[in-house]
Write a protein that holds these residues in place. Sequence first.
Motif, PDB file in Angstrom:
ATOM      1  N   ALA A 195      12.041 -21.649  25.692  1.00  0.00           N
ATOM      2  CA  ALA A 195      13.372 -21.611  25.084  1.00  0.00           C
ATOM      3  C   ALA A 195      14.004 -20.226  25.162  1.00  0.00           C
ATOM      4  O   ALA A 195      15.230 -20.085  25.106  1.00  0.00           O
ATOM      5  CB  ALA A 195      13.286 -22.059  23.626  1.00  0.00           C
ATOM      6  N   LEU A 196      13.177 -19.188  25.325  1.00  0.00           N
ATOM      7  CA  LEU A 196      13.706 -17.825  25.417  1.00  0.00           C
ATOM      8  C   LEU A 196      14.505 -17.609  26.698  1.00  0.00           C
ATOM      9  O   LEU A 196      15.248 -16.634  26.805  1.00  0.00           O
ATOM     10  CB  LEU A 196      12.558 -16.811  25.353  1.00  0.00           C
ATOM     11  CG  LEU A 196      11.717 -16.801  24.070  1.00  0.00           C
ATOM     12  CD1 LEU A 196      10.656 -15.709  24.148  1.00  0.00           C
ATOM     13  CD2 LEU A 196      12.592 -16.605  22.842  1.00  0.00           C
ATOM     14  N   SER A 197      14.347 -18.499  27.671  1.00  0.00           N
ATOM     15  CA  SER A 197      15.094 -18.361  28.922  1.00  0.00           C
ATOM     16  C   SER A 197      16.585 -18.604  28.725  1.00  0.00           C
ATOM     17  O   SER A 197      17.392 -18.277  29.601  1.00  0.00           O
ATOM     18  CB  SER A 197      14.550 -19.327  29.976  1.00  0.00           C
ATOM     19  OG  SER A 197      14.777 -20.671  29.579  1.00  0.00           O
ATOM     20  N   GLN A 198      16.963 -19.176  27.584  1.00  0.00           N
ATOM     21  CA  GLN A 198      18.371 -19.461  27.304  1.00  0.00           C
ATOM     22  C   GLN A 198      19.047 -18.337  26.526  1.00  0.00           C
ATOM     23  O   GLN A 198      20.236 -18.426  26.220  1.00  0.00           O
ATOM     24  CB  GLN A 198      18.483 -20.763  26.497  1.00  0.00           C
ATOM     25  CG  GLN A 198      17.811 -21.955  27.155  1.00  0.00           C
ATOM     26  CD  GLN A 198      18.361 -22.238  28.538  1.00  0.00           C
ATOM     27  OE1 GLN A 198      19.573 -22.240  28.744  1.00  0.00           O
ATOM     28  NE2 GLN A 198      17.464 -22.466  29.495  1.00  0.00           N
ATOM     29  N   LEU A 199      18.298 -17.286  26.214  1.00  0.00           N
ATOM     30  CA  LEU A 199      18.826 -16.217  25.364  1.00  0.00           C
ATOM     31  C   LEU A 199      18.958 -14.914  26.147  1.00  0.00           C
ATOM     32  O   LEU A 199      18.005 -14.454  26.775  1.00  0.00           O
ATOM     33  CB  LEU A 199      17.902 -16.001  24.156  1.00  0.00           C
ATOM     34  CG  LEU A 199      17.729 -17.215  23.240  1.00  0.00           C
ATOM     35  CD1 LEU A 199      16.596 -16.975  22.257  1.00  0.00           C
ATOM     36  CD2 LEU A 199      19.026 -17.496  22.495  1.00  0.00           C
ATOM     37  N   ASN A 200      20.137 -14.330  26.105  1.00  0.00           N
ATOM     38  CA  ASN A 200      20.356 -13.043  26.746  1.00  0.00           C
ATOM     39  C   ASN A 200      19.675 -11.943  25.933  1.00  0.00           C
ATOM     40  O   ASN A 200      19.638 -11.988  24.707  1.00  0.00           O
ATOM     41  CB  ASN A 200      21.856 -12.765  26.854  1.00  0.00           C
ATOM     42  CG  ASN A 200      22.143 -11.519  27.673  1.00  0.00           C
ATOM     43  OD1 ASN A 200      21.544 -11.305  28.720  1.00  0.00           O
ATOM     44  ND2 ASN A 200      23.060 -10.697  27.198  1.00  0.00           N
ATOM     45  N   HIS A 201      19.125 -10.961  26.634  1.00  0.00           N
ATOM     46  CA  HIS A 201      18.392  -9.915  25.912  1.00  0.00           C
ATOM     47  C   HIS A 201      18.899  -8.517  26.252  1.00  0.00           C
ATOM     48  O   HIS A 201      19.396  -7.809  25.399  1.00  0.00           O
ATOM     49  CB  HIS A 201      16.899 -10.025  26.219  1.00  0.00           C
ATOM     50  CG  HIS A 201      16.033  -9.355  25.201  1.00  0.00           C
ATOM     51  ND1 HIS A 201      15.973  -9.762  23.888  1.00  0.00           N
ATOM     52  CD2 HIS A 201      15.188  -8.296  25.296  1.00  0.00           C
ATOM     53  CE1 HIS A 201      15.131  -8.998  23.211  1.00  0.00           C
ATOM     54  NE2 HIS A 201      14.646  -8.087  24.044  1.00  0.00           N
ATOM     55  N   HIS A 202      18.758  -8.093  27.511  1.00  0.00           N
ATOM     56  CA  HIS A 202      19.197  -6.756  27.929  1.00  0.00           C
ATOM     57  C   HIS A 202      20.010  -6.847  29.212  1.00  0.00           C
ATOM     58  O   HIS A 202      19.478  -7.230  30.252  1.00  0.00           O
ATOM     59  CB  HIS A 202      17.996  -5.834  28.204  1.00  0.00           C
ATOM     60  CG  HIS A 202      17.182  -5.507  27.004  1.00  0.00           C
ATOM     61  ND1 HIS A 202      15.856  -5.154  27.079  1.00  0.00           N
ATOM     62  CD2 HIS A 202      17.500  -5.461  25.694  1.00  0.00           C
ATOM     63  CE1 HIS A 202      15.385  -4.917  25.873  1.00  0.00           C
ATOM     64  NE2 HIS A 202      16.367  -5.101  25.014  1.00  0.00           N
ATOM     65  N   ARG A 203      21.278  -6.532  29.159  1.00  0.00           N
ATOM     66  CA  ARG A 203      22.135  -6.404  30.341  1.00  0.00           C
ATOM     67  C   ARG A 203      21.940  -7.535  31.346  1.00  0.00           C
ATOM     68  O   ARG A 203      21.698  -7.311  32.522  1.00  0.00           O
ATOM     69  CB  ARG A 203      21.886  -5.066  31.035  1.00  0.00           C
ATOM     70  CG  ARG A 203      22.240  -3.861  30.209  1.00  0.00           C
ATOM     71  CD  ARG A 203      22.240  -2.601  31.053  1.00  0.00           C
ATOM     72  NE  ARG A 203      23.361  -2.591  31.984  1.00  0.00           N
ATOM     73  CZ  ARG A 203      23.482  -1.714  32.979  1.00  0.00           C
ATOM     74  NH1 ARG A 203      22.544  -0.820  33.187  1.00  0.00           N
ATOM     75  NH2 ARG A 203      24.532  -1.749  33.769  1.00  0.00           N
ATOM     76  N   TRP A 227      20.675 -11.106  19.151  1.00  0.00           N
ATOM     77  CA  TRP A 227      20.675  -9.871  18.370  1.00  0.00           C
ATOM     78  C   TRP A 227      21.823  -8.943  18.754  1.00  0.00           C
ATOM     79  O   TRP A 227      22.191  -8.048  17.986  1.00  0.00           O
ATOM     80  CB  TRP A 227      19.342  -9.142  18.535  1.00  0.00           C
ATOM     81  CG  TRP A 227      19.121  -8.522  19.889  1.00  0.00           C
ATOM     82  CD1 TRP A 227      18.605  -9.121  20.987  1.00  0.00           C
ATOM     83  CD2 TRP A 227      19.412  -7.175  20.263  1.00  0.00           C
ATOM     84  NE1 TRP A 227      18.553  -8.249  22.041  1.00  0.00           N
ATOM     85  CE2 TRP A 227      19.040  -7.032  21.624  1.00  0.00           C
ATOM     86  CE3 TRP A 227      19.946  -6.073  19.600  1.00  0.00           C
ATOM     87  CZ2 TRP A 227      19.194  -5.840  22.323  1.00  0.00           C
ATOM     88  CZ3 TRP A 227      20.099  -4.879  20.292  1.00  0.00           C
ATOM     89  CH2 TRP A 227      19.723  -4.771  21.636  1.00  0.00           C
ATOM     90  N   LEU A 228      22.425  -9.177  19.927  1.00  0.00           N
ATOM     91  CA  LEU A 228      23.542  -8.337  20.345  1.00  0.00           C
ATOM     92  C   LEU A 228      24.820  -8.653  19.571  1.00  0.00           C
ATOM     93  O   LEU A 228      25.691  -7.794  19.424  1.00  0.00           O
ATOM     94  CB  LEU A 228      23.797  -8.521  21.844  1.00  0.00           C
ATOM     95  CG  LEU A 228      22.685  -8.032  22.783  1.00  0.00           C
ATOM     96  CD1 LEU A 228      22.951  -8.499  24.204  1.00  0.00           C
ATOM     97  CD2 LEU A 228      22.577  -6.513  22.733  1.00  0.00           C
ATOM     98  N   HIS A 229      24.923  -9.894  19.082  1.00  0.00           N
ATOM     99  CA  HIS A 229      26.155 -10.310  18.412  1.00  0.00           C
ATOM    100  C   HIS A 229      25.911 -10.930  17.037  1.00  0.00           C
ATOM    101  O   HIS A 229      26.844 -11.418  16.404  1.00  0.00           O
ATOM    102  CB  HIS A 229      26.915 -11.323  19.282  1.00  0.00           C
ATOM    103  CG  HIS A 229      27.239 -10.814  20.647  1.00  0.00           C
ATOM    104  ND1 HIS A 229      26.489 -11.129  21.760  1.00  0.00           N
ATOM    105  CD2 HIS A 229      28.227  -9.982  21.076  1.00  0.00           C
ATOM    106  CE1 HIS A 229      27.002 -10.526  22.825  1.00  0.00           C
ATOM    107  NE2 HIS A 229      28.056  -9.825  22.443  1.00  0.00           N
ATOM    108  N   GLY A 230      24.697 -10.951  16.582  1.00  0.00           N
ATOM    109  CA  GLY A 230      24.427 -11.561  15.285  1.00  0.00           C
ATOM    110  C   GLY A 230      23.010 -11.276  14.838  1.00  0.00           C
ATOM    111  O   GLY A 230      22.398 -10.292  15.247  1.00  0.00           O
ATOM    112  N   HIS A 234      18.094  -5.145  12.790  1.00  0.00           N
ATOM    113  CA  HIS A 234      17.302  -5.992  13.689  1.00  0.00           C
ATOM    114  C   HIS A 234      16.041  -5.288  14.180  1.00  0.00           C
ATOM    115  O   HIS A 234      14.960  -5.883  14.223  1.00  0.00           O
ATOM    116  CB  HIS A 234      18.173  -6.410  14.878  1.00  0.00           C
ATOM    117  CG  HIS A 234      17.394  -6.850  16.079  1.00  0.00           C
ATOM    118  ND1 HIS A 234      16.836  -8.107  16.190  1.00  0.00           N
ATOM    119  CD2 HIS A 234      17.066  -6.181  17.229  1.00  0.00           C
ATOM    120  CE1 HIS A 234      16.211  -8.203  17.349  1.00  0.00           C
ATOM    121  NE2 HIS A 234      16.331  -7.058  17.993  1.00  0.00           N
ATOM    122  N   GLY A 235      16.166  -4.020  14.572  1.00  0.00           N
ATOM    123  CA  GLY A 235      15.023  -3.301  15.118  1.00  0.00           C
ATOM    124  C   GLY A 235      13.852  -3.220  14.159  1.00  0.00           C
ATOM    125  O   GLY A 235      12.691  -3.206  14.582  1.00  0.00           O
TER     126      GLY A 235
END
Length: 350
Positions: free
Chosen positions: A202-210, A253-256, A261-262
Amino acid sequence: MAFNMLNIIFSFSVFSILGWFLEVSYRSLRERRFLNPGLLKGPYLILYGTGSLVLMGCISLFNFYDAGFAAKVLVYFTTTTGLELISGFIGYGLFNIRLWDYSDQPFQYKGHICLKFSVYWVLLAFGFEYLILPSYQSIFDPISPAFKMLFSEGLILIMAIDFAGKSLKNFISPNTPKEKIITETEFMNAARPLLENPALKALSQLNHHRGKTRLEHVKEVAYLSFLWGRRLSLDCNAIVRAGLLHDLFYYDWLHGGPRLHGFKHPNIALKNARKVTCLSKKEEDIIKKHMWPLTIIPPVYMESLIVSLIDTFCSTRDYISFRKYERSGKSIALLDNLESGEKKDEKQYR
């Protein structure tokens, strides 16, 4: 130009760059595509910088002893061929890389040197003595010592970092095709059960870094950490499993997501990971401490420190890179090729 330490280092820096342009032009025109000819990534070739200093020393001796043409040919032939041979041995012996290969040339030795290119180097050495060096001295002699020092120190620092990175990469990477196959098999044996789990997919659907997905990020961290763990004889199974689970959360985490978060997401990832699989104390420590020193409490295990450092390295590289992440990146492309098995249905975990 006076032979002092500043001018020596400055000359080394300048001719390392000029040599890179010469090699790039020659090889790119021959292959009809851009080729970076160096062992390092930057626009410099240490061989040319070193060679220029050797030739400058030879020229000074020639002028002092009033050497004849035959003596110059012999010295140029010996020094340039010797430098090429030493460089070839270093590249192949220490880094398992052939910077050039003369195996198909007559009168060659182990592919590192050959008579044809030794003659070319002699001609280039004479060109250096009578054309390049006089022009270089007339252009660069008037430059202020302060600029020379700043330029030289900056370039040497960049070279040192570049060389250190290359050395570390060579240290952790498999050295032979057989070792590479064994390494990849070991990694996939440890990673496959989790990679086939819908919770991780499911993590493949989530943007993470650039533009890099979270799944791609955790796979890269897990694989690079695994390579380090393997070289250092650590618990590679724990490194791979915890590396894949260290960012197991499902918000953008970039928008919500939660504030700070860190600081908070390691515990969120740990909570989600416990729902997916049974974790050892070491694996829990790796996940919980992967943001150290933000987590304040330091890692208990060396494996935790390795994953934390690799995670920081990968994240930093993603953001300082001049290019956005490409899916053809070596680490991820390798892992994508290694993965097998049919796709299963995925669902979002919250």
